[in-house]
Design a protein around this motif. Structure first.
Motif, PDB file in Angstrom:
ATOM      1  N   HIS A 217      40.016  44.136  29.626  1.00  0.00           N
ATOM      2  CA  HIS A 217      39.426  43.678  30.774  1.00  0.00           C
ATOM      3  C   HIS A 217      40.615  42.690  31.526  1.00  0.00           C
ATOM      4  O   HIS A 217      40.844  42.075  31.180  1.00  0.00           O
ATOM      5  CB  HIS A 217      38.116  43.603  30.704  1.00  0.00           C
ATOM      6  N   ARG A 218      40.914  42.946  32.611  1.00  0.00           N
ATOM      7  CA  ARG A 218      41.846  42.255  33.642  1.00  0.00           C
ATOM      8  C   ARG A 218      41.314  42.554  35.337  1.00  0.00           C
ATOM      9  O   ARG A 218      41.415  43.355  35.344  1.00  0.00           O
ATOM     10  CB  ARG A 218      43.076  42.971  33.522  1.00  0.00           C
ATOM     11  N   VAL A 219      41.080  40.997  35.333  1.00  0.00           N
ATOM     12  CA  VAL A 219      40.945  40.972  36.514  1.00  0.00           C
ATOM     13  C   VAL A 219      42.167  39.786  37.625  1.00  0.00           C
ATOM     14  O   VAL A 219      41.985  39.192  36.830  1.00  0.00           O
ATOM     15  CB  VAL A 219      39.087  40.701  37.180  1.00  0.00           C
ATOM     16  N   HIS A 220      42.976  40.386  38.655  1.00  0.00           N
ATOM     17  CA  HIS A 220      44.006  40.292  39.450  1.00  0.00           C
ATOM     18  C   HIS A 220      42.595  38.934  40.766  1.00  0.00           C
ATOM     19  O   HIS A 220      41.928  39.784  41.224  1.00  0.00           O
ATOM     20  CB  HIS A 220      44.577  40.779  39.738  1.00  0.00           C
ATOM     21  N   LYS A 221      43.682  38.354  41.373  1.00  0.00           N
ATOM     22  CA  LYS A 221      43.702  37.875  42.239  1.00  0.00           C
ATOM     23  C   LYS A 221      42.529  38.761  43.448  1.00  0.00           C
ATOM     24  O   LYS A 221      41.749  38.596  44.133  1.00  0.00           O
ATOM     25  CB  LYS A 221      44.043  36.602  43.175  1.00  0.00           C
ATOM     26  N   ASN A 222      43.803  39.730  44.081  1.00  0.00           N
ATOM     27  CA  ASN A 222      43.736  40.643  44.832  1.00  0.00           C
ATOM     28  C   ASN A 222      42.600  41.805  44.652  1.00  0.00           C
ATOM     29  O   ASN A 222      41.948  41.707  45.682  1.00  0.00           O
ATOM     30  CB  ASN A 222      44.272  41.294  45.106  1.00  0.00           C
ATOM     31  N   ASP A 223      41.826  41.361  43.482  1.00  0.00           N
ATOM     32  CA  ASP A 223      40.765  42.049  42.875  1.00  0.00           C
ATOM     33  C   ASP A 223      39.232  41.476  43.197  1.00  0.00           C
ATOM     34  O   ASP A 223      38.336  42.272  44.162  1.00  0.00           O
ATOM     35  CB  ASP A 223      40.421  42.394  41.186  1.00  0.00           C
ATOM     36  N   ILE A 224      38.834  40.751  43.269  1.00  0.00           N
ATOM     37  CA  ILE A 224      38.138  39.496  43.532  1.00  0.00           C
ATOM     38  C   ILE A 224      38.162  39.752  46.167  1.00  0.00           C
ATOM     39  O   ILE A 224      37.353  39.570  46.216  1.00  0.00           O
ATOM     40  CB  ILE A 224      38.443  37.810  43.302  1.00  0.00           C
ATOM     41  N   ASN A 225      39.179  39.053  46.102  1.00  0.00           N
ATOM     42  CA  ASN A 225      39.444  38.308  47.468  1.00  0.00           C
ATOM     43  C   ASN A 225      38.596  38.136  48.116  1.00  0.00           C
ATOM     44  O   ASN A 225      37.874  38.149  49.255  1.00  0.00           O
ATOM     45  CB  ASN A 225      38.864  40.168  48.397  1.00  0.00           C
ATOM     46  N   ASP A 226      38.900  36.231  47.797  1.00  0.00           N
ATOM     47  CA  ASP A 226      38.453  35.487  47.718  1.00  0.00           C
ATOM     48  C   ASP A 226      38.751  34.408  47.448  1.00  0.00           C
ATOM     49  O   ASP A 226      38.492  34.147  46.541  1.00  0.00           O
ATOM     50  CB  ASP A 226      36.295  35.527  47.206  1.00  0.00           C
TER      51      ASP A 226
END
Length: 276
Positions: A217-226
């Motif tokens: 699993h990986r989450v980038h900052k632009n996936d959060i958009n906050d």
């Protein structure tokens, strides 16, 4: 499977030689490998032992400082053990510790937090309602910032004895971003999260989850958009939490088949923080 240990038969007390690994590209900043005498509490210079009802998630357990619920094994591990208890308000006691130590992911660095842990040997059918976890909370919660605004990174959660591990982010603007992975068995495995602040472009910063060195699993900052949420998730101080919850909104409550004791515990070999 973690390569740096010698397994013994599953009994409440056994001998293991633990040391968190050294990685060529990383510096180990902090660890606890739970050295100590069987039946003692973990190092109180490292951990706050939670005592009482914390009143979250409709959970049933009362956390205690009793070594029946939380103890060093004498084999360099920490055991958190759920017990049925008719004297407890909702029928269960268990263990939870929170690190006094805090860590902050640094700009330009890779931050790694990991533990090797295993689950008790009872079958999944006898673990309905049990909820072991290894996770982090934004330390701003200790200064009065409420959840989920403080930020939460769940490195490993497991419910109902299922051979599935869950990794999740909690923050203020969404209910959470989660993924899961299959667990080969209830034995020793390494769980890790990495916060990567090495990219020059802020939107390419990321948080990634691993089981036994395999990313799932990986989450980038632009996936959060906050921007504010990412600041709290990837740039701000955290403390570590190890616990065994019982019941609650997610797993549901135990049933007649649920067993307590060492066969239903969660056991940690070490917890460590690294940085590039």
């Amino acid at each position: 499977m973690h390569p740096f240990f010698i397994l013994a038969a599953f009994v409440p007390c056994f001998t293991l030689g633990w040391e968190s690994p050294q990685y060529r590209e990383l510096t180990r900043i902090w660890q606890d490998n739970f050295v100590g005498t069987k039946g003692h509490l973990p190092n109180l210079a490292n951990w706050n032992i939670i005592d009482g009802d914390i009143g979250v998630n409709n959970e049933l357990q009362i956390y205690t400082t009793d070594t029946r619920n939380i103890q060093l094994s004498g084999g360099d591990t920490l055991q958190l053990v759920p017990w049925k208890d008719e004297g407890a308000p909702r029928g269960w006691t268990s263990g939870r510790v929170e690190s006094i130590y805090t860590l902050t992911p640094l700009s330009g660095k890779l931050t790694r937090i990991e533990s090797v842990l295993r689950f008790g040997s009872n079958s999944g059918v006898s673990k309905q309602g049990l909820w072991p976890a290894f996770w982090m909370l934004g330390s701003s919660i200790r200064q009065g910032i409420s959840w989920p605004f403080c930020g939460e990174i769940d490195i490993m959660e497991n419910i109902n004895g299922e051979l599935v591990g869950h990794g999740t982010l909690h923050f203020e603007s969404r209910p959470g971003i989660s993924a899961d992975t299959s667990i080969p068995d209830q034995g020793w495995h390494t769980w890790r999260v990495e916060i990567d602040r090495r990219p020059d472009i802020l939107d390419q910063e990321s948080i990634a989850w691993f089981l036994d060195d395999s990313e799932y699993h990986r989450v980038h900052k632009n996936d959060i958009n906050d921007d504010e949420a990412w600041e709290r998730l990837a740039h701000s101080p955290f403390f570590l939490v190890l616990n065994m919850a019982v019941g609650g909104n997610w797993p549901g409550n135990p049933n007649d088949a649920t067993q307590d004791g060492y066969g239903s515990m969660v056991e940690y070999g070490y917890v460590a923080h690294y940085s590039s």
